[in-house]
Motif scaffolding. Structure first.
Motif, PDB file in Angstrom:
ATOM      1  N   ASP A 145       0.607  -1.266  -0.014  1.00  0.00           N
ATOM      2  CA  ASP A 145       0.122   0.038   0.140  1.00  0.00           C
ATOM      3  C   ASP A 145       0.802   1.345   0.086  1.00  0.00           C
ATOM      4  N   LEU A 146       2.175   1.126   0.211  1.00  0.00           N
ATOM      5  CA  LEU A 146       2.874   2.328   0.280  1.00  0.00           C
ATOM      6  C   LEU A 146       3.555   2.719  -1.249  1.00  0.00           C
ATOM      7  N   CYS A 147       3.803   3.850  -1.238  1.00  0.00           N
ATOM      8  CA  CYS A 147       4.453   4.537  -2.498  1.00  0.00           C
ATOM      9  C   CYS A 147       5.857   3.985  -2.716  1.00  0.00           C
ATOM     10  N   HIS A 148       6.209   3.560  -3.784  1.00  0.00           N
ATOM     11  CA  HIS A 148       7.460   2.928  -3.851  1.00  0.00           C
ATOM     12  C   HIS A 148       8.355   3.245  -5.104  1.00  0.00           C
ATOM     13  N   ALA A 149       9.645   3.183  -5.095  1.00  0.00           N
ATOM     14  CA  ALA A 149      10.653   3.248  -6.131  1.00  0.00           C
ATOM     15  C   ALA A 149      11.706   2.260  -6.122  1.00  0.00           C
ATOM     16  N   GLU A 150      12.211   1.963  -7.239  1.00  0.00           N
ATOM     17  CA  GLU A 150      13.571   1.265  -6.951  1.00  0.00           C
ATOM     18  C   GLU A 150      14.506   1.493  -7.734  1.00  0.00           C
TER      19      GLU A 150
ATOM     20  N   GLY B 264      18.294  -4.962  -5.729  1.00  0.00           N
ATOM     21  CA  GLY B 264      18.496  -3.545  -5.725  1.00  0.00           C
ATOM     22  C   GLY B 264      18.292  -3.056  -4.438  1.00  0.00           C
ATOM     23  N   THR B 265      17.701  -1.503  -4.658  1.00  0.00           N
ATOM     24  CA  THR B 265      17.488  -0.800  -3.659  1.00  0.00           C
ATOM     25  C   THR B 265      16.071  -0.529  -3.746  1.00  0.00           C
ATOM     26  N   LEU B 266      15.032  -0.645  -2.510  1.00  0.00           N
ATOM     27  CA  LEU B 266      13.711  -0.642  -2.725  1.00  0.00           C
ATOM     28  C   LEU B 266      13.364   0.711  -1.692  1.00  0.00           C
ATOM     29  N   TRP B 267      12.758   1.677  -2.267  1.00  0.00           N
ATOM     30  CA  TRP B 267      12.459   2.977  -1.565  1.00  0.00           C
ATOM     31  C   TRP B 267      10.687   2.880  -1.370  1.00  0.00           C
ATOM     32  N   LEU B 268      10.508   2.944  -0.069  1.00  0.00           N
ATOM     33  CA  LEU B 268       9.046   3.186   0.413  1.00  0.00           C
ATOM     34  C   LEU B 268       8.798   4.397   1.060  1.00  0.00           C
ATOM     35  N   ARG B 269       7.799   5.070   0.747  1.00  0.00           N
ATOM     36  CA  ARG B 269       7.294   6.559   1.328  1.00  0.00           C
ATOM     37  C   ARG B 269       6.163   6.457   2.220  1.00  0.00           C
ATOM     38  N   ILE B 270       6.080   6.874   3.314  1.00  0.00           N
ATOM     39  CA  ILE B 270       4.922   6.875   4.156  1.00  0.00           C
ATOM     40  C   ILE B 270       4.543   8.187   4.146  1.00  0.00           C
TER      41      ILE B 270
ATOM     42  N   THR C 166       5.876   5.688  -7.047  1.00  0.00           N
ATOM     43  CA  THR C 166       4.437   5.048  -7.730  1.00  0.00           C
ATOM     44  C   THR C 166       3.740   4.478  -6.743  1.00  0.00           C
ATOM     45  N   CYS C 167       2.491   4.830  -6.502  1.00  0.00           N
ATOM     46  CA  CYS C 167       1.794   4.043  -5.673  1.00  0.00           C
ATOM     47  C   CYS C 167       0.637   3.192  -6.232  1.00  0.00           C
ATOM     48  N   SER C 168       0.700   2.803  -7.181  1.00  0.00           N
ATOM     49  CA  SER C 168      -0.389   2.305  -8.220  1.00  0.00           C
ATOM     50  C   SER C 168      -0.286   0.784  -8.558  1.00  0.00           C
ATOM     51  N   ARG C 169       0.952   0.459  -8.277  1.00  0.00           N
ATOM     52  CA  ARG C 169       1.509  -1.021  -8.640  1.00  0.00           C
ATOM     53  C   ARG C 169       2.537  -1.713  -7.694  1.00  0.00           C
ATOM     54  N   GLU C 170       2.660  -3.074  -7.729  1.00  0.00           N
ATOM     55  CA  GLU C 170       3.553  -3.668  -7.041  1.00  0.00           C
ATOM     56  C   GLU C 170       5.230  -3.227  -7.566  1.00  0.00           C
ATOM     57  N   PRO C 171       6.003  -3.216  -6.740  1.00  0.00           N
ATOM     58  CA  PRO C 171       7.631  -3.060  -7.452  1.00  0.00           C
ATOM     59  C   PRO C 171       7.993  -4.224  -8.359  1.00  0.00           C
TER      60      PRO C 171
END
Length: 588
Positions: A47-52, A79-85, A67-72
Motif C-alpha cells: 500500500d506504500l508508494c515505492h521506487a526501485e 537492488g534498492t527499494l524505496w518506500l514512502r509513508i 508510484t503508488c499504483s502497482r507492485e514493485p
C-alpha cells in the motif's frame, strides 16, 4: 461479543475439560489481539508508494517520482527499494513524537528518513549484523527520531536487497504506546520461552524414564520452538549482536521447518504403531521430513522465487498438520489415551500453524503478528503435554510398583508352605544363609531344632486327613509363637518342622527346644482329635565352622531318630563320635 457467540462458547466450555482449556486459551488470545490497534497504524508494504534503483543507489533517486499504483518490479530483491509513508498514513498522535516499528529483517541495509514540515530531515540507519540500539524483543526494529515541534510530513525507508515486500510489516505509533507495547510483548515472549525451556528439559528427562520415542521427539519440538522463538524475538542479540539481520531470519525459518518435523514425529509415534494405519503414518512422516528437506535450503535463499517457495512449503505444512490431525483422531477412536492427550494439546497449535499465513499481517499482538501466536500456542502445547506425560508417568510408575509388589508376593508365596503359612524348605534355607555364613566366618553361633509329630500316621488313619491337616496347622501356630529376629521356623515337609536359633540365643537352644515341646503338648488339640495327645520329638544339632546346612540337618535328623527310638516326646541333642548322646528329661 454477540449474544449468539457467547451462547456457543458457553456450550463449548460446558462440554468437557479439554474443551474448557481450549476455549480459555482462545479467549486469552482474542483478548490479547483485540486491543492492539489502539494508537497505532499498521501499513502494509504494497500500500506504500515505492521506487526501485540499482545498488549502489544513485543520488538522484531521492528526487525521482514514487508510484503508488502497482507492485514493485521483480528485480527489487537485488537492488534498492524505496518506500514512502505520507503524512496521511501517520496517526495524528504520532506526528510530533513518532515511533516507527519495522517487523522484518531480511535485508542488507535500512535507512529511515524522517521528513518534517519545516523541511528538516533526520536519518536513522541499520545494516545486516549491526542493528545497534534499534532492535527490540519481538522481532522488531524501533526507530525513534527526536521530538520536534514541527510535525512529520513523510517517512522514507530505503531497503537494500530486501528479500520479500509481502512479508514486510511497518507500524507508526506514538512513543508512549510503543514503549508500553514493547514491554508487554517482551513479557509475553519471556514467559513463553521459559515454558518451552522447561518443557524441553522435562520431556528429555521423561524420554529416558519412559523409554518411549515420542517424549524425545517432543523435547526436540519444544527445543526447536525455543530456539525459533528466541531468534525470531531477537533475544539472541543480547549475547551475539553480530547475528542481527538476514542470517538470523534465515536460521529462524530453517528451525521452524525442523520444528514441524519434530512435532509430526512426536504426534504420530505417541499412540503406538497399532493405533493408526501404517500407510497413513508413512505418508505423514514423509511429508514431515520433506518440510525439513525442502524448507531448510529454501530458508537460506536471498533472491529468486522466495515467495513461491514459501507458498509451496506452506502448502506442505498444512498437509502435514491435517495428516497429523487425521491420525490422532483415528487413534483416539481406537481408544488411545496418548492420542486424546495429543489431540487436545495440538488442537490450538495445528490451527495456528496451518493458518499463520492466512492471518492478516496487520493483526497481531502488539505488532508481533502470527509469530507470537505460534510461540504462545507452542507453550500451551508443551504445558498440556507435560501434564499429560506426568499423568502417564505416574500411571506407569504405579503399575510398575504394583507389578513389583505382585512379584514380591509371588516370590514370598513360593517360599511359604500353603497349609501352615510357615516357610517351606526353600524359604527356610534362603533365610538362614546369613546366620550360617556368620558361623563359618567364626562370628556367630547357630543351632537347629528338627521337630516331627509323633504317631502322625495314626492321626490320619483314625481321624482322616482333614484332622491331620488341622494338627499340622495347630503345631505350626505354636512354633510360629517362637519366631523372632534370631529364631526362624519352617515346615520342611509332611509332619516335619524346623527352628533355627542363631546369635546369642543359640546357647539356650536346649531350653528353647524343651519349652517348644511342652507348648505343643499343652496346646488344646483335643478339639481336633479327642482323646489322643499331640506330641513332638525334637533333634538338636549345633552349627560348626566349615560345615554346610546339609551337615547341620543330617546331625539334627540323626538326633531326631534317636528321640523317636527312645520313646518320642523328648528332646535329644546330637552326639558327636567322641561324646555320648544325652536326652533331655521327659516331664512327668
Amino acid at each position: 461479543m454477540p449474544r449468539r457467540a457467547l451462547l456457543t462458547l458457553d456450550r463449548i466450555v460446558r462440554s468437557s475439560a479439554p474443551a474448557q482449556a481450549l476455549a480459555l486459551a482462545v479467549l486469552v488470545l482474542v483478548a490479547l489481539v483485540l486491543p492492539v490497534r489502539a494508537h497505532a497504524k499498521t501499513i502494509l508494504a504494497p500500500d506504500l508508494c515505492h521506487a526501485e534503483s540499482p545498488v549502489p543507489a544513485p543520488a538522484a533517486t531521492r528526487a525521482r517520482a514514487f508510484t503508488c499504483s502497482r507492485e514493485p518490479a521483480a528485480g527489487y530483491q537485488n537492488g534498492t527499494l524505496w518506500l514512502r509513508i505520507p503524512a496521511s498514513a501517520i496517526p495524528p498522535s504520532a506526528r510530533h513524537e513518532p515511533s516507527l516499528l519495522v517487523h522484518y529483517s531480511r535485508f542488507d541495509r535500512l535507512d529511515v528518513t524522517f521528513t518534517y514540515a519545516d523541511g528538516r530531515k533526520v536519518v536513522r540507519s541499520v545494516r545486516n549484523g549491526a542493528f545497534g540500539h534499534a532492535w527490540r524483543i519481538g522481532g522488531q526494529l524501533l526507530f525513534d527520531p527526536p521530538a520536534r515541534d514541527a510535525p512529520l510530513s513523510a517517512i522514507t525507508l530505503q531497503f537494500t536487497r530486501l528479500a520479500s515486500i509481502d512479508m514486510l510489516r511497518i507500524r507508526v505509533l506514538d512513543r508512549g504506546t510503543a514503549a508500553i507495547q514493547s514491554t508487554a510483548l517482551g513479557l509475553c515472549i519471556g514467559a513463553a520461552l521459559m515454558l518451552l525451556l522447561v518443557g524441553t528439559v522435562y520431556n528429555a528427562s521423561l524420554a529416558g524414564s519412559l523409554r518411549r520415542q515420542y517424549p524425545l521427539w517432543q523435547a526436540g519440538w519444544a527445543g526447536a520452538m525455543l530456539a525459533w522463538g528466541a531468534i525470531w524475538a531477537q533475544a539472541h542479540l543480547l549475547i551475539a549482536p553480530r547475528l542481527a539481520g538476514t542470517f538470523s531470519a534465515q536460521t529462524c525459518s530453517a528451525i521452524a521447518c525442523l520444528a514441524i518435523t519434530f512435532a509430526a514425529f512426536s504426534a504420530i509415534t505417541a499412540p503406538g504403531e497399532a493405533a493408526t494405519p501404517r500407510l497413513a503414518r508413512r505418508i505423514v512422516l514423509t511429508m514431515a521430513t520433506a518440510c525439513s528437506l525442502l524448507g531448510i535450503p529454501t530458508a537460506f535463499l536471498r533472491s529468486g522465487p522466495v515467495d513461491a517457495a514459501a507458498a509451496m512449503i506452506g502448502f506442505l505444512l498444512i498437509a502435514t498438520m491435517l495428516g497429523v490431525a487425521v491420525c490422532l483422531v483415528w487413534a483416539w477412536r481406537r481408544g488411545s489415551q496418548e492420542a486424546r492427550d495429543f489431540a487436545t494439546a495440538w488442537a490450538l497449535p495445528i490451527v495456528i500453524l496451518s493458518s499463520a499465513d492466512m492471518i492478516g499481517s496487520n493483526v497481531g499482538l502488539w505488532g508481533a503478528g502470527p509469530q507470537l501466536l505460534v510461540v504462545l500456542a507452542a507453550a500451551w502445547q508443551t504445558l498440556w503435554l507435560a501434564a499429560a506425560a506426568s499423568r502417564l508417568h505416574a500411571r506407569l510408575h504405579l503399575e510398575h510398583a504394583q507389578a513389583q509388589r505382585g512379584e514380591a508376593q509371588a516370590r514370598e508365596l513360593a517360599r511359604r508352605d500353603v497349609l501352615t503359612g510357615l516357610r517351606n524348605r526353600r524359604g527356610f534355607t534362603e533365610d538362614i544363609e546369613p546366620a550360617l555364613a556368620a558361623v563359618n566366618a567364626g562370628e556367630g553361633k547357630a543351632a537347629l531344632l528338627l521337630l516331627d509329630v509323633d504317631h502322625f500316621k495314626r492321626v490320619n488313619d483314625r481321624h482322616g486327613h482333614d484332622a491331620g491337616d488341622s494338627v499340622l496347622q495347630s503345631v505350626a501356630r505354636v512354633i510360629a509363637t517362637f519366631e523372632a529376629a534370631d529364631c526362624v521356623p519352617a515346615r520342611l515337609g509332611g509332619e516335619e518342622f524346623a527352628l533355627l536359633i542363631h546369635g546369642e540365643r543359640a546357647a539356650t537352644a536346649p531350653a528353647i527346644a524343651e519349652a517348644l515341646r511342652r507348648a505343643i503338648a499343652a496346646y488344646p488339640h483335643g478339639d481336633i482329635i479327642a482323646h489322643q495327645p499331640v506330641t513332638v520329638s525334637i533333634g538338636l544339632s549345633r552349627a560348626r565352622a566349615g560345615r554346610a546346612f546339609r551337615d547341620l540337618y543330617r546331625d539334627a535328623d540323626q538326633a531326631l531318630y534317636q528321640a523317636k527310638h527312645a520313646g518320642r516326646d523328648r528332646v535329644v541333642p546330637f552326639a558327636s563320635e567322641n561324646s555320648p548322646a544325652k536326652e533331655a528329661p521327659v516331664p512327668a
